[in-house]
Scaffold this motif. Structure first.
Motif, PDB file in Angstrom:
ATOM      1  N   GLN A 154       0.836  -1.205   0.000  1.00 53.69           N
ATOM      2  CA  GLN A 154       0.000   0.000   0.000  1.00 53.69           C
ATOM      3  C   GLN A 154       0.874   1.259   0.000  1.00 53.69           C
ATOM      4  OE1 GLN A 154      -2.723   0.983  -0.919  1.00 53.69           O
ATOM      5  NE2 GLN A 154      -4.251   1.170   0.682  1.00 53.69           N
ATOM      6  N   GLU A 155       1.962   1.221   0.760  1.00 54.55           N
ATOM      7  CA  GLU A 155       2.844   2.378   0.816  1.00 54.55           C
ATOM      8  C   GLU A 155       3.420   2.659  -0.559  1.00 54.55           C
ATOM      9  OE1 GLU A 155       6.495   4.665   2.465  1.00 54.55           O
ATOM     10  OE2 GLU A 155       6.480   3.009   1.065  1.00 54.55           O
ATOM     11  N   PHE A 157       1.998   2.048  -3.371  1.00 58.51           N
ATOM     12  CA  PHE A 157       0.960   2.687  -4.195  1.00 58.51           C
ATOM     13  C   PHE A 157       0.848   4.177  -3.894  1.00 58.51           C
ATOM     14  CE2 PHE A 157      -1.335  -1.602  -4.479  1.00 58.51           C
ATOM     15  CZ  PHE A 157      -0.749  -1.871  -5.691  1.00 58.51           C
ATOM     16  N   VAL A 158       0.808   4.494  -2.606  1.00 61.73           N
ATOM     17  CA  VAL A 158       0.612   5.901  -2.238  1.00 61.73           C
ATOM     18  C   VAL A 158       1.813   6.743  -2.666  1.00 61.73           C
ATOM     19  CG1 VAL A 158       0.215   7.518  -0.345  1.00 61.73           C
ATOM     20  CG2 VAL A 158      -0.927   5.311  -0.342  1.00 61.73           C
ATOM     21  N   LYS A 159       3.006   6.215  -2.439  1.00 62.00           N
ATOM     22  CA  LYS A 159       4.216   6.969  -2.796  1.00 62.00           C
ATOM     23  C   LYS A 159       4.354   7.124  -4.304  1.00 62.00           C
ATOM     24  CE  LYS A 159       6.921   7.953   0.885  1.00 62.00           C
ATOM     25  NZ  LYS A 159       7.506   9.256   1.198  1.00 62.00           N
ATOM     26  N   LYS A 161       2.055   7.150  -6.418  1.00 63.30           N
ATOM     27  CA  LYS A 161       0.851   7.795  -6.955  1.00 63.30           C
ATOM     28  C   LYS A 161       0.131   6.920  -7.970  1.00 63.30           C
ATOM     29  CE  LYS A 161       3.016  11.915  -5.650  1.00 63.30           C
ATOM     30  NZ  LYS A 161       4.034  12.896  -5.913  1.00 63.30           N
ATOM     31  N   LEU A 163      -2.728   4.804  -8.053  1.00 62.18           N
ATOM     32  CA  LEU A 163      -3.855   4.464  -7.195  1.00 62.18           C
ATOM     33  C   LEU A 163      -4.860   3.595  -7.934  1.00 62.18           C
ATOM     34  CD1 LEU A 163      -4.297   7.955  -5.546  1.00 62.18           C
ATOM     35  CD2 LEU A 163      -2.710   6.137  -4.989  1.00 62.18           C
ATOM     36  N   PHE A 167      -5.216  -0.475  -4.539  1.00 61.72           N
ATOM     37  CA  PHE A 167      -5.101   0.631  -3.584  1.00 61.72           C
ATOM     38  C   PHE A 167      -6.438   0.858  -2.883  1.00 61.72           C
ATOM     39  CE2 PHE A 167      -6.323   5.120  -3.193  1.00 61.72           C
ATOM     40  CZ  PHE A 167      -5.480   5.528  -2.168  1.00 61.72           C
ATOM     41  N   LEU A 173      -2.917   2.924   5.516  1.00 61.65           N
ATOM     42  CA  LEU A 173      -1.575   2.704   6.055  1.00 61.65           C
ATOM     43  C   LEU A 173      -1.585   2.719   7.580  1.00 61.65           C
ATOM     44  CD1 LEU A 173       0.399   4.967   3.595  1.00 61.65           C
ATOM     45  CD2 LEU A 173       0.487   2.486   3.755  1.00 61.65           C
ATOM     46  N   LYS A 241       6.996   2.069   7.274  1.00 57.32           N
ATOM     47  CA  LYS A 241       7.786   1.239   6.382  1.00 57.32           C
ATOM     48  C   LYS A 241       8.876   0.466   7.112  1.00 57.32           C
ATOM     49  CE  LYS A 241      10.186   1.800   2.001  1.00 57.32           C
ATOM     50  NZ  LYS A 241      10.657   2.808   1.056  1.00 57.32           N
TER      51      LYS A 241
END
Lengths: 272, 423
Positions: A154-155, A157-159, A161, A163, A167, A173, A241
């Motif tokens: 998930q991290e 995906f967010v980092k 971008k 999505l 996601f 998170l 993380k």
């Protein structure tokens, strides 16, 4: 032997559940997650029967050889999985847990399954206590590693971008980090108690608390890793993380303590 | 029997026209009652939102009724009829059914998949129900439209992803923090964008708001508006020790927050995650901070990118939804057809015959041997009773009366005749 039949059936259910769990990861819907859960429940019931039968035949907790140990370990993980599923409704948790459970069960299935007399040295009331604590602790660490892996995905995906669908279906998170922390906070005291009860038992059985046998050494290493995970989280704020990566590393140590030591190194804990 | 839809929406009419034709507040009640009172209209529903005004009717003769409804619209709103010509769309029969289903399922919305429309459709229907302007046909149509919309929502992902920038930001915040009510939020700069963002976050549960603006007084003003707190701009980095969500719209010519600052801040806030949205062009926040653990930096362009992929996804899902609607239109038409009288009369007859034969067989078996004459007498008696009983409903069905649909539906229900009515 009926125990074996139940084991095979449970293995089959877990296999089916793991397949559905993987499908869910790529093409999820409410239906797949339900099917996955029901298959896992069916497997768990059969699995419990297998363990109960072995218990009644052997007259002791069935964890005296690799087959039983890996099987009981899977059972503890599933038990914890149901609890988390019920308590937090963590989306997609099963997709990360069921394949691991299946692989553990599969590895259990390749070991000899005979129910043996408990060797005299193990015939002690410490036996059940020490082993249950150790296994539940390990199961919590296994879950923590699974949740940690979800966090890393998930991290990412967010980092990055990116999505996508996954996601949207993965939990937040913060939730994953919280659960990871709770699981380690649960596993750590269990492991600590397992080591202490083990030492007390060793004292009563062999006359010394600690004999540096490989299992003891690796348990201690594992203990230090998780102590570190908790310590750096509380003092330096190693959350997210880093905590996720550490909890996966910790679980690798757990697995080595569990399998590696028995298969590769010789020591007091190899009773097979 | 026929269904007519007359309406206009954001695609066919400018907002000025839509405003003039809208049925707001008390106008809705009066409008609905007068709409229903049009002689050729048997049942009526009005759906009036800011993006559309639609009038649904069950009428006797579509062509004539359409004209009468148009007259009504122009008279009621005081607008010349030729003024309406280009804005109105008119559907009847299956096209009307399809349109109503599409509207409820949010396929016809400005933002495809937006969830409000279903609630508005429900409200329109409930209002019509409370004013008793609907009957068998529109009740069924509206109920079906609502259930189709729910089916579309569960079977497709049409409503799943954010398609507005603010919504995308909130969604991201939820994937970082789970829930927002315990989170604190800082605005750097007090421009219009910042204000909008703040309002949106407030609506989504964020309650603790801090404003840091270069002109302190303006900051105070905005903070008061959100019952938040203002700080001097020079002090904003200290605030970052507790803020979870940061929206930056300072409009400064250069970075106001550098990577080294942020690294320092993260260390002091023990790495608790922080979500930073930089809505300024050029950027006011060093892009390098995105590389720090637990810092999630998005710019407006990033959010726009998220929104665009979501819009593409929705288009794909809309095609899937279209197929579901086709499916449901067909079911509805089948049901509508089953309401026609001839099949109902036949079904009623068959049902009566079936009961009669079954009962006859039973009694004849029970009585055993009997003369041919007795047997005929019994059969005659049974037939006579059955025919007498079904005569009045048959006659009623054959009459050309206004409430025939109700009659058909009632008879089918009373006699347990199942058509293709599935709910």
């Amino acid at each position: 032997m009926p125990a074996t039949i139940f084991f095979e059936l449970a293995l089959t259910m877990y296999f089916a559940s793991a397949i559905v769990a993987v499908i869910e990861l790529f093409k999820g819907s409410h239906i797949t997650s339900k099917i996955m859960l029901y298959l896992a429940i069916a497997g768990f019931v059969l699995h419990s029967l297998n363990i109960a039968i072995r218990y009644s035949i052997g007259g002791h907790l069935p964890i005296t050889n690799m087959h039983e140990a890996a099987s009981f370990f899977s059972w503890c993980i599933i038990l914890l999985f149901f609890y988390l599923e019920y308590r937090y409704r963590v989306g997609l948790l099963g997709s990360f847990i069921m394949p691991v459970v299946f692989i553990l069960m599969l590895s259990s299935s390749v070991f000899p399954r005979a129910i043996k007399e408990l060797s005299p040295v193990l015939q002690s009331s410490w036996f059940s206590i020490h082993i249950s604590l150790a296994f539940l602790g390990d199961a919590a660490f296994a879950m923590a590693a699974g949740v940690g892996l979800m966090y890393l995905v998930q991290e990412h995906f967010v980092k990055s971008k990116h999505l996508g669908d996954l996601f949207h279906r993965l939990p937040s998170l913060q939730m994953l980090d919280d659960i990871n922390y709770r699981l380690i906070s649960l596993g750590f005291p269990l492991l600590t108690l397992a080591i202490i009860t083990g030492a007390l038992w060793a004292e009563s059985a062999w006359g010394s608390y600690w004999r540096w046998d490989p299992k003891e050494v690796w348990s201690l290493i594992t203990w230090f890793i998780y102590a570190l995970v908790l310590h750096v989280r509380l003092t330096a704020g190693w959350r997210g993380k880093r905590a996720a990566i550490l909890s996966i590393a910790g679980f690798c140590a757990v697995l080595f303590t569990f399998f590696g030591v028995n298969l590769l190194l010789k020591g007091l804990h190899t009773f097979i | 029997m026929n269904i007519v839809v007359i309406g206009l929406n954001h695609k066919t009419a400018e907002v000025e026209v839509r405003e003039k034709l809208a049925f707001h507040g008390p106008k809705l009640e009066e409008g609905l009652e007068r709409f229903r009172a049009i002689p050729s209209v048997n049942e009526a529903v009005i759906l009036s939102t800011c993006n559309r005004v639609e009038m649904y009717a069950k009428v006797k003769d579509p062509a004539g009724a359409t004209e009468e409804i148009k007259d009504f619209i122009s008279e009621f709103h005081g607008i010349r009829r030729d003024y309406l010509k280009d804005s109105l769309y008119i559907y009847n029969g299956s096209a009307a059914v399809r349109h109503v289903f599409s509207v409820a399922s949010s396929l016809d919305s400005m933002v495809v998949g937006e969830p409000q429309i279903l609630g508005q459709v429900k409200d329109a229907f409930e209002f019509a129900l409370s004013k008793k302007t609907t009957g068998v046909i529109l009740n069924k149509l509206m109920k079906k439209a609502i259930s189709v919309a729910k089916r579309v929502r569960t079977e497709t992902k049409i409503a799943e992803n954010a398609v507005s920038i603010s919504y995308a930001a909130v969604e991201l915040a939820r994937k970082i923090f789970t829930e927002l009510s315990s989170k604190s939020f800082i605005l750097l700069g007090a421009g219009e964008m910042a204000e909008l963002a703040a309002r949106y976050l407030m609506n989504n549960g964020v309650s603790d708001i801090v404003v840091a603006n270069r002109t302190y007084e303006r900051g105070c003003e905005l903070a008061r508006e959100f019952s938040g707190r203002a700080v001097r701009f020079e002090d904003f980095q200290d605030e970052l020790l507790h803020s979870d969500i940061v929206i930056c719209s300072t409009g400064a010519p250069d970075y106001v927050l550098f990577r080294s600052d942020m690294q320092n801040i993260m260390k002091r806030r023990k790495n608790r995650p922080v979500f930073i949205i930089d809505i300024t062009v050029p950027r006011n926040i060093d892009p390098g901070i995105a590389g720090i653990d637990n810092v999630y930096l998005y710019t407006v362009d990033d959010l726009r990118g998220v929104v665009n992929t979501n819009v593409d996804e929705r288009q794909k899902e809309a095609a899937k939804a279209g197929r579901i609607i086709e499916d449901e239109v067909e079911t509805f038409l089948k049901w509508e057809k089953s309401l026609e009288t001839v099949p109902t009369i036949i079904a009623l007859r068959n049902r009566a015959e079936e009961i009669k034969n079954r009962e006859l067989e039973r009694i004849l078996n029970k009585l055993g041997n009997m003369s041919e004459k007795d047997r005929e007498a019994i059969e005659y008696l049974a037939s006579a009773i059955v025919n007498k009983l079904i005569h009045p409903p048959t006659v009623a069905l054959k009459e050309d009366v206004e409430d025939r649909d109700i009659l058909v539906a009632t008879i089918k229900r009373l006699y347990g005749i199942n058509g293709d009515d599935n709910g």
